[in-house]
Design a protein around this motif. Structure first.
Motif, PDB file in Angstrom:
ATOM      1  N   GLU A 152     -19.169  -8.781  28.231  1.00  0.00           N
ATOM      2  CA  GLU A 152     -19.508  -7.540  28.808  1.00  0.00           C
ATOM      3  C   GLU A 152     -19.690  -7.483  30.344  1.00  0.00           C
ATOM      4  O   GLU A 152     -19.560  -6.589  30.826  1.00  0.00           O
ATOM      5  N   ARG A 153     -20.247  -8.415  30.754  1.00  0.00           N
ATOM      6  CA  ARG A 153     -20.499  -8.551  32.274  1.00  0.00           C
ATOM      7  C   ARG A 153     -19.097  -8.452  33.016  1.00  0.00           C
ATOM      8  O   ARG A 153     -18.843  -7.724  34.188  1.00  0.00           O
ATOM      9  N   ARG A 155     -16.376  -7.442  31.936  1.00  0.00           N
ATOM     10  CA  ARG A 155     -15.673  -5.858  31.707  1.00  0.00           C
ATOM     11  C   ARG A 155     -16.296  -4.961  32.976  1.00  0.00           C
ATOM     12  O   ARG A 155     -15.743  -4.174  33.384  1.00  0.00           O
ATOM     13  N   LYS A 156     -17.682  -5.185  33.224  1.00  0.00           N
ATOM     14  CA  LYS A 156     -18.173  -4.278  34.219  1.00  0.00           C
ATOM     15  C   LYS A 156     -17.970  -4.862  35.577  1.00  0.00           C
ATOM     16  O   LYS A 156     -17.799  -3.890  36.693  1.00  0.00           O
ATOM     17  N   ASP A 157     -17.849  -6.080  35.715  1.00  0.00           N
ATOM     18  CA  ASP A 157     -17.870  -6.595  37.094  1.00  0.00           C
ATOM     19  C   ASP A 157     -17.057  -7.976  37.059  1.00  0.00           C
ATOM     20  O   ASP A 157     -17.280  -8.978  36.598  1.00  0.00           O
ATOM     21  N   SER A 158     -15.634  -7.841  37.676  1.00  0.00           N
ATOM     22  CA  SER A 158     -14.763  -9.009  37.477  1.00  0.00           C
ATOM     23  C   SER A 158     -15.151 -10.042  38.190  1.00  0.00           C
ATOM     24  O   SER A 158     -14.685 -11.416  38.268  1.00  0.00           O
ATOM     25  N   THR A 193     -31.179  -8.646  35.308  1.00  0.00           N
ATOM     26  CA  THR A 193     -29.663  -9.008  35.213  1.00  0.00           C
ATOM     27  C   THR A 193     -29.570 -10.184  34.860  1.00  0.00           C
ATOM     28  O   THR A 193     -28.366 -10.463  34.368  1.00  0.00           O
TER      29      THR A 193
END
Length: 732
Positions: A152-153, A155-158, A193
């Motif tokens: 999930e991380r 997908r939001k931040d490569s 986070t």
């Protein structure tokens, strides 16, 4: 080169990238080399991952966990003793398993984890996110939640390239090392986070204080500085991790170079996150102390289902008996011998008359004579121990012979096929090997033993055939050498430099000596608080003081409650170690006093926490009826009476013990409820609780609600008897 494998290696080419990613099997990399010298001299002859751990080689625990966690494809990188690793996996049942592929990658040039990962990158075998572990990892955690968070991380931040698994494990306030023998670890984590912002191993920080960049505060709305976490060395990585090692040849060590390098690199912006586990188990064997600790955890079933009585690949299942004792079916044991709690006896082993074994692991095919005492030891396979030998807190490798009357002091390591002479006493923390000690000591960044060019075989070696070594790796024969281990002995005692002596007792399987703990405490008391380079104040321990966090009274109250809970857990863990390792009362008192100072607790808190630990020990012992439970309490209290009395200097502490017992009966140990009066009477008879404390406790309860007077009412006859006895004394 890529070696043998089992199962299907990979998937066909997908029509598009998303389909390819969805169908990519979950992969893992196991680094079979530890790239450390901490297990010498043992690892001169056998790779660390093939060393016995209770009843299976270390690498079998790692592979069994990965298979159960849903990993489908594993790449085992091996360099030192690579032929032994490959041969073992080839002969094992791991190759050919359905839906679980094991492939070996061999190299003779890698001298660090960085070199290994660069070589794996060149093989182009990793096609997606992968699990990175070492072959000495023991775990039963599920990977599903950590993988989900990582994806999930991503997908939001490569730039979120890694997720590190951590768990709570506060270091000892005295030694500043964890129960695994690793140095105290400081991490700064974003509490929202879970991003890792700072990572510092106390062993790498020689300044005595932490220096935090002010940017950590200015760039983040909140941060959490933690020194109560254990790095499990289980990493979920994106493929970019391998390319980063390839782009940066100065990355050698996974934590010291790679993790710290990414944390200070503000150009590329790569990020590392953490995933904390709570109820699951995860740890790696980094030194002899962690070997000891993890072995005990396996025996006490914290690693279930990876336990001695459950069959999995590589292990030999044994039968679980009372008090945590495991015995294989095919053993010969004299009727007069005694096997104590938390002990494992392997198949084909014979035990002679009047021999006592406790808190130990004995492997397969061992011959143990009469009148032998073995306490807290790890005896591997095909070991011969003749009559009258005494062994305490030591490791004895395969094929060792101890002649009659020989003895091992705590912390000794006997490497493969050593012979200890008659009546010879091996000094504490000695290492004995058929190899003479290398003249050149390799650093921890180099391999244990790679080949004849490693510099190790330049030293003279011992006569005898070593079946564990390949033909070209066997030591030279020297018939005229003088051995150092007594009459009829064969082997050399390795000397420890003065600088290395502290590391020996810190990392040994033996309990740390009391005099060493006292010395450490004296040094700690002499420390002074120092400012860091930016002028920000941090005490030598690296912990933030209460004033630096918050002045809010409600939050302070919550912190105090949290500290009380953590304090009780730490005392319980300390007491449990004392039980397992047969530590003296004085040693426990030192540890508990250190915890008391660290958490700013009162004597009553120590009394309550220790009483809880003692009663829990009695409750955990096998019993089939309330009468048997009461007998457990009687025997346990008798053994630990001196320790309990030490923390009961006044009536206040005794009342705290009664209140703690009430709490246990109502909440965590309700099985004690019908025995409350009987146990209270026993504590009185043993002079642990005085008459005045019991009467004051009953008096304080007079104005309480009925629900709070349950046990006072149960004790009415006993209390009345005490009152009458007290009145008679007053009249006299």
């Amino acid at each position: 080169m890529v070696g043998k494998k089992g199962g299907s290696k990979g998937m066909g080419a997908a029509e598009d990238a998303e389909e390819e990613l969805a169908r990519t099997p979950l992969q893992a990399i196991i680094l079979a080399d530890s790239f450390t010298t901490k297990f010498r001299p043992i690892t001169l002859e056998r790779p660390k991952v093939l060393l016995p751990l209770v009843n299976a080689p270390m690498i079998d625990y790692t592979l069994a966990w990965l298979e159960s966690a849903g990993v489908e494809e594993v790449f085992v990188f091996c360099c030192a003793h690579s032929k032994q690793v490959i041969d073992y996996l080839d002969k094992s049942n791991w190759f050919g398993q359905p839906n679980f592929s094991v492939t070996t990658i061999e190299s003779h040039n890698a001298i660090s984890a960085g070199d290994a990962l660069r070589l794996i990158y060149e093989q182009h075998v990793i096609r997606g996110d992968f699990i990175l572990v070492s072959g000495d990892t023991v775990s039963n955690m599920s990977l599903s939640q950590a993988l989900k968070e990582h994806k999930e991380r991503r997908r939001k931040d490569s730039n979120a390239v890694m997720t590190m698994v951590i768990k709570q494990s506060k270091a000892s306030p005295v030694t500043r090392q964890s129960r695994l023998g690793t140095e105290e670890l400081f991490m700064v984590i974003d509490p929202e986070t879970k991003q890792l912002l700072y990572y510092e191993d106390r062993g790498d920080n020689l300044k005595g204080y932490l220096s935090l960049d002010k940017a950590l505060l200015t760039d983040n709305t909140s941060i959490s500085l933690q020194n109560d976490k254990q790095d499990c060395y289980i990493d979920i990585c994106s493929p970019e991790v391998l390319s980063l090692f390839t782009d940066n040849f100065d990355y050698q060590h996974l934590r010291r170079d790679f993790v710290k390098g990414l944390l200070v690199d503000d150009i590329m912006g790569y990020k590392i996150y953490t995933h904390e586990i709570h109820s699951s188990y995860a740890a790696r064997i980094d030194n002899y102390r962690s070997y000891h600790t993890i072995s005990k955890d396996i025996i006490q079933r914290w690693t279930y289902p990876l336990v001695p009585d459950v069959q999995f690949f590589g292990n030999s299942a044994t039968k679980l008996e009372r008090q945590g004792m495991y015995r294989a079916p095919e053993i010969k044991q004299s009727r007069s011998s005694k096997i104590g709690p938390f002990t494992v006896i392997g198949s084909g082993t014979s035990i002679g008359n009047n021999t006592e074994i406790s808190n130990s692991v004995v492997g397969e095919g061992c011959s143990i004579g009469s009148n032998v005492t073995i306490e807290g030891c790890y005896i591997w396979h095909n070991v011969t121990i003749e009559d009258g030998c005494k062994l305490k807190h030591s490791i004895v490798c395969d094929g060792v012979t101890m002649k009659s009357g020989a003895a091992l002091e705590p912390g000794v390591v006997l490497s493969f096929k050593v012979v200890i002479g008659r009546n010879f006493l091996v000094p504490a923390y000695s290492k004995v090997s058929l190899h003479q000690q290398p003249i050149r000591q390799d650093s921890d960044e180099e391999l244990e033993y790679a080949d004849n060019s490693s510099g190790i075989t330049e030293s003279p070696s011992v006569s005898g055939t070593l079946d564990l070594l390949n033909e070209e790796e066997r030591p030279e024969l020297h018939d005229s050498q003088e051995y150092e281990v007594g009459d009829g002995g064969v082997g050399f005692i390795w000397l420890v430099s003065e600088a290395g002596q502290e590391e020996e007792w810190r990392h040994s399987v033996a309990p740390i000596p009391v005099d060493k703990l006292v010395a450490i405490m004296q040094i700690s008391n002499d420390e002074v608080d120092l400012p860091n380079e930016d002028g920000a104040f941090l005490p030598p321990s690296g912990e933030l003081g209460p004033d630096s966090i918050t002045n809010d009274s409600n939050e302070d109250a919550e912190d105090i409650r949290d500290d009380s809970v953590i304090f009780e857990r730490e005392v319980e863990a300390t007491f449990q170690r004392a039980v397992e390792e047969d530590v003296t009362d004085d040693h426990v008192i030192l540890e508990v006093n250190s915890l008391r100072l660290s958490y700013n607790m009162a004597s009553a808190d120590c009394a309550g926490a220790l009483f809880y630990s003692v009663m829990k020990l009695a409750l955990d012992a096998p019993h089939d009826s309330p009468n048997e439970l009461y007998k457990n309490v009687v025997s346990t209290v008798r053994k630990w009476k001196k320790l309990l009395k030490y923390y009961l200097p006044s009536i206040d502490e005794e009342i705290e013990v009664i209140l703690k017992f009430e709490e246990m009966c109502l909440e965590s140990a309700r099985e004690y409820s019908p025995l409350f009066v009987q146990i209270l009477h026993h504590l009185y008879d043993q002079d642990i609780i005085q008459e005045e404390a019991i009467l004051d406790w009953a008096s304080e309860k007079e104005g309480a609600e009925e629900s709070d007077k349950v046990f006072v009412k149960q004790s009415e006859k006993f209390i009345q008897w005490l009152k009458e006895a007290s009145e008679e004394e007053d009249e006299d």
